[in-house]
Design a protein around this motif. Sequence first.
Motif, PDB file in Angstrom:
ATOM      1  N   GLN A   1       0.832  -1.207   0.000  1.00 53.94           N
ATOM      2  CA  GLN A   1       0.000   0.000   0.000  1.00 53.94           C
ATOM      3  C   GLN A   1       0.862   1.251   0.000  1.00 53.94           C
ATOM      4  OE1 GLN A   1      -2.130  -0.669   3.621  1.00 53.94           O
ATOM      5  NE2 GLN A   1      -3.773  -1.829   2.636  1.00 53.94           N
ATOM      6  N   LEU A   2       1.912   1.215   0.823  1.00 51.46           N
ATOM      7  CA  LEU A   2       2.801   2.366   0.946  1.00 51.46           C
ATOM      8  C   LEU A   2       3.473   2.655  -0.390  1.00 51.46           C
ATOM      9  CD1 LEU A   2       3.469   4.060   3.469  1.00 51.46           C
ATOM     10  CD2 LEU A   2       5.611   2.795   3.630  1.00 51.46           C
ATOM     11  N   LEU A   3       3.981   1.603  -1.023  1.00 54.47           N
ATOM     12  CA  LEU A   3       4.663   1.767  -2.307  1.00 54.47           C
ATOM     13  C   LEU A   3       3.702   2.279  -3.371  1.00 54.47           C
ATOM     14  CD1 LEU A   3       7.034  -1.318  -2.522  1.00 54.47           C
ATOM     15  CD2 LEU A   3       7.662   1.096  -2.407  1.00 54.47           C
ATOM     16  N   ALA A   4       2.478   1.733  -3.368  1.00 55.70           N
ATOM     17  CA  ALA A   4       1.502   2.146  -4.381  1.00 55.70           C
ATOM     18  C   ALA A   4       1.139   3.615  -4.215  1.00 55.70           C
ATOM     19  CB  ALA A   4       0.253   1.276  -4.288  1.00 55.70           C
ATOM     20  N   THR A   5       0.897   4.028  -2.965  1.00 59.92           N
ATOM     21  CA  THR A   5       0.500   5.430  -2.788  1.00 59.92           C
ATOM     22  C   THR A   5       1.691   6.350  -3.042  1.00 59.92           C
ATOM     23  OG1 THR A   5       0.868   5.334  -0.394  1.00 59.92           O
ATOM     24  CG2 THR A   5      -1.369   4.927  -1.182  1.00 59.92           C
ATOM     25  N   TYR A   6       2.916   5.864  -2.781  1.00 58.10           N
ATOM     26  CA  TYR A   6       4.098   6.664  -3.095  1.00 58.10           C
ATOM     27  C   TYR A   6       4.229   6.837  -4.613  1.00 58.10           C
ATOM     28  CZ  TYR A   6       8.817   8.550  -2.955  1.00 58.10           C
ATOM     29  OH  TYR A   6       9.906   9.352  -3.115  1.00 58.10           O
ATOM     30  N   ALA A   7       3.932   5.755  -5.329  1.00 60.46           N
ATOM     31  CA  ALA A   7       3.957   5.836  -6.798  1.00 60.46           C
ATOM     32  C   ALA A   7       2.940   6.866  -7.278  1.00 60.46           C
ATOM     33  CB  ALA A   7       3.650   4.467  -7.401  1.00 60.46           C
ATOM     34  N   VAL A   8       1.761   6.849  -6.642  1.00 61.50           N
ATOM     35  CA  VAL A   8       0.735   7.831  -7.021  1.00 61.50           C
ATOM     36  C   VAL A   8       1.247   9.250  -6.782  1.00 61.50           C
ATOM     37  CG1 VAL A   8      -1.566   8.713  -6.441  1.00 61.50           C
ATOM     38  CG2 VAL A   8      -1.191   6.246  -6.631  1.00 61.50           C
ATOM     39  N   LEU A   9       1.945   9.433  -5.662  1.00 57.41           N
ATOM     40  CA  LEU A   9       2.513  10.756  -5.347  1.00 57.41           C
ATOM     41  C   LEU A   9       3.462  11.221  -6.456  1.00 57.41           C
ATOM     42  CD1 LEU A   9       3.292  12.652  -2.432  1.00 57.41           C
ATOM     43  CD2 LEU A   9       5.432  11.689  -3.193  1.00 57.41           C
ATOM     44  N   LEU A  10       4.314  10.320  -6.905  1.00 53.78           N
ATOM     45  CA  LEU A  10       5.288  10.683  -7.948  1.00 53.78           C
ATOM     46  C   LEU A  10       4.577  11.005  -9.265  1.00 53.78           C
ATOM     47  CD1 LEU A  10       8.138   8.095  -7.290  1.00 53.78           C
ATOM     48  CD2 LEU A  10       8.071  10.506  -6.670  1.00 53.78           C
ATOM     49  N   ILE A  11       3.560  10.200  -9.587  1.00 52.76           N
ATOM     50  CA  ILE A  11       2.826  10.433 -10.837  1.00 52.76           C
ATOM     51  C   ILE A  11       2.115  11.788 -10.776  1.00 52.76           C
ATOM     52  CG2 ILE A  11       0.864   9.641 -12.232  1.00 52.76           C
ATOM     53  CD1 ILE A  11       1.695   6.747 -11.310  1.00 52.76           C
ATOM     54  N   PHE A  12       1.459  12.050  -9.633  1.00 51.40           N
ATOM     55  CA  PHE A  12       0.769  13.333  -9.481  1.00 51.40           C
ATOM     56  C   PHE A  12       1.753  14.501  -9.554  1.00 51.40           C
ATOM     57  CE2 PHE A  12      -3.080  11.147  -8.151  1.00 51.40           C
ATOM     58  CZ  PHE A  12      -4.059  12.029  -8.550  1.00 51.40           C
ATOM     59  N   ALA A  13       2.959  14.300  -9.007  1.00 58.14           N
ATOM     60  CA  ALA A  13       3.951  15.380  -9.047  1.00 58.14           C
ATOM     61  C   ALA A  13       4.294  15.711 -10.496  1.00 58.14           C
ATOM     62  CB  ALA A  13       5.207  14.965  -8.279  1.00 58.14           C
ATOM     63  N   ASP A  14       4.440  14.678 -11.309  1.00 61.46           N
ATOM     64  CA  ASP A  14       4.779  14.890 -12.721  1.00 61.46           C
ATOM     65  C   ASP A  14       3.631  15.533 -13.496  1.00 61.46           C
ATOM     66  OD1 ASP A  14       7.386  14.333 -13.148  1.00 61.46           O
ATOM     67  OD2 ASP A  14       7.015  12.738 -14.625  1.00 61.46           O
ATOM     68  N   ILE A  15       2.416  15.032 -13.236  1.00 63.24           N
ATOM     69  CA  ILE A  15       1.247  15.631 -13.904  1.00 63.24           C
ATOM     70  C   ILE A  15       1.119  17.096 -13.486  1.00 63.24           C
ATOM     71  CG2 ILE A  15      -1.268  15.555 -14.129  1.00 63.24           C
ATOM     72  CD1 ILE A  15      -1.110  12.523 -13.621  1.00 63.24           C
ATOM     73  N   GLY A  16       1.350  17.342 -12.196  1.00 60.86           N
ATOM     74  CA  GLY A  16       1.256  18.711 -11.680  1.00 60.86           C
ATOM     75  C   GLY A  16       2.206  19.651 -12.403  1.00 60.86           C
ATOM     76  N   GLN A  17       3.413  19.148 -12.686  1.00 61.21           N
ATOM     77  CA  GLN A  17       4.381  19.998 -13.385  1.00 61.21           C
ATOM     78  C   GLN A  17       3.940  20.294 -14.814  1.00 61.21           C
ATOM     79  OE1 GLN A  17       8.471  18.948 -13.123  1.00 61.21           O
ATOM     80  NE2 GLN A  17       8.464  18.918 -10.891  1.00 61.21           N
ATOM     81  N   ARG A  18       3.256  19.323 -15.429  1.00 66.91           N
ATOM     82  CA  ARG A  18       2.745  19.571 -16.784  1.00 66.91           C
ATOM     83  C   ARG A  18       1.665  20.657 -16.750  1.00 66.91           C
ATOM     84  NH1 ARG A  18       6.182  16.487 -17.072  1.00 66.91           N
ATOM     85  NH2 ARG A  18       6.595  14.744 -18.481  1.00 66.91           N
TER      86      ARG A  18
END
Lengths: 426, 289
Positions: free
Chosen positions: B96-113
């Motif tokens: 769960q921790l890894l999955a939500t961390y992955a979501v954090l990274l993906i959102f960070a990238d989308i946010g930059q776009r």
Amino acid sequence: MSHCQPVRPRHWALATLAAAAACTLIAACGNSSAGSASSGGTVTVGESTTLSGSIAELGESGLQGVELAVADLNSHGGLLGKKIKVVSADDAATPATGAANAKNMILQDHVVALFGPVSSAVAAAEEQLAGQYKVPIFFHTSNDISLMGANFNPYAFQVVPNTDMEPRAAALYLDSEVKAGKIKTPLALGTFAPNYSFGQDSVAGFIQALKYYNVPFKIVSQQWPSLEATNISPNLSALIAAKPSVVYNAQFGGDLVTFVKQATPFGFFKKTTMLSMLNTAELAALGSQAPAGSIAYDRAPWFAMNEPGVTAFASEYHATYHQWPDTWAVLAYTSVQVWAYGVKHAGTFDAGKVSAAIAGAAIPTIRGTITIRACDHQAEIPEYVGTVASSPSSQTGFPLWTPGSAFAAPFSKIGLSCAQMKAMQK
Amino acid sequence: MHSLVLDIAGTLSAAANLFVVAAGLTLVFGAMRIINMAHGSFYMYGAFAVTTVLGVGAGWRFWLALLAGAVVAAVAGLTVEVTVIRRLYDAEHLTQLLATYAVLLIFADIGQRIWGTGYRTVNPPPVLASGISIAGGQVPRYQLFVIGVGAAVGLALWLMLARTRFGWLLRAAVQDPESVATGGTNLAWLRTGVFVIGAFLAGLGGALIAPMQSIAPGMDVSIIVSVFIVVTIGGLGSVAGAALGALLIGLAQTLGAEFFASWAASLIYLTMIVVLAIRPWGLLGVPER
């Protein structure tokens, strides 16, 4: 704070794109290797810098300066008959990432020059690689004095005032304000700085500079908010409660903007003179909320440098990017000109010969002729200081500096001597 | 006197803002036993949404922006719950921790776009922009507003958990999910509801701090560190604990800044270590069964 960011190469689109496209069609010409002086083809230069995270704006601005300088070189026929291509990558402000980017650029893109990062820690890592692979590297934003001191190597150049010069310039300006009777002594001094090496070094340097110029002061509060502080209210309250008359603030970028916004409702700027690195980007972000009367120091403020070349550059930059250039863009543009001078005078892209041609030379740039000192490859350029204006500039629509307040602290007064630098170099 | 008023307002406003974000995190953990790293993303999206709505203007649009920040985060939360979290209820904590961390990274990238890599700033609404004199000290009105919102969120959560059918079901679902499900409640949507409320609170916290901070990529990671400390001190899953933890951290920051300026940052971690040494499950938490 480590973000996992992909490396994103970006290619300057205008003139270079055409050249690159032509190259692809002919297929035979790749990147020519360093040292070849035959006409035609392209050479590549690399800019690895911070393009993500809270200091990304400094990196973006520097990259735009490099790209604009290269576009201008290309529109005048390039260098030694070759067009120049820029590759860039994000170092996420992490030394390991910066070093990996630089290595990729050297080994895969065969760059003939590197331009450099925001963070001095990243710069130190890249400087080592540049020395190892013999590629000239130009620092236009990272400015730790150790880059040209303990870590000095003959391929590295510092085209930006260093960490020692900055606080000295601020103290020198403060001294003149004190002598003019505008600020009372002893100063009730407060300091506010992010809790890591840059913040600590800046504060220590400023206090040293006050002693050096014999400005009497008494420290009333020193605040060190942590870098990841989400809310500086507690530090700000403690600082204001100590009633400082002068505050030296070593924050920059968005953190500094936040400080100004948060401090204003306390009536802070009515009672206190703040010294800080309020650059064009911060002044633009603050607009009418800019703290009038505060003292700003800036490494290369286009609006206060009084150089026709810089003024023209600012117009060109504004036309291209629809914003006024921050200090980082001016410095980056200049650093490309320094490299280009070296190539032209050496008649080759060879690192050793280019570096030798630059060391000690007086080089014409947009900011006038600047000398790169031979002993430590430090550009002998001033640091600028001024007072934030109370009304918007008619040109930009946001306040800049009070007309007539701009002061260029001369290198001869704020820079260390060659003997002092030599002592730091191993 | 002057200093005390400033210190109290500074402490309470810092605490209130931490609480709003931490309450969302602890609510989700309490109901679902999931530590959601992407909570930081929702916070950041809330703040960035405010900058989008406000643009350069201020005025009445501020209130709309505040709401928009929370709603954008809630919609992001809904998406994440339905696509990712829902599949992980029976997974290991580490997964769960890894999955939500992955979501954090993906959102960070989308946010930059969407919002770029630079920082953005917005102004408080004119009515809250100035300071107000209290006992001789000048306190920013916006700080008082933040304190008010923190108190209102605390009250609303308490009412929801103690007085509504939704709150009752929620508490029952933690104790005994099977009985709740056999009672005719759609457990999946109950969980989605909690997750969306958690995300809404994160977004509200981000929107709330927007006029006080520069909004930049990276604020997702820095807030998650702070609120983790808060909920760990208070006890994972306890909303009252989150309030207490936020107060303690706010106090540690203020006392640290006032008396041990160069140690202020470590004082927060020290507080956490001391609390965990004495009560490993947090001040108001319950030991894991």
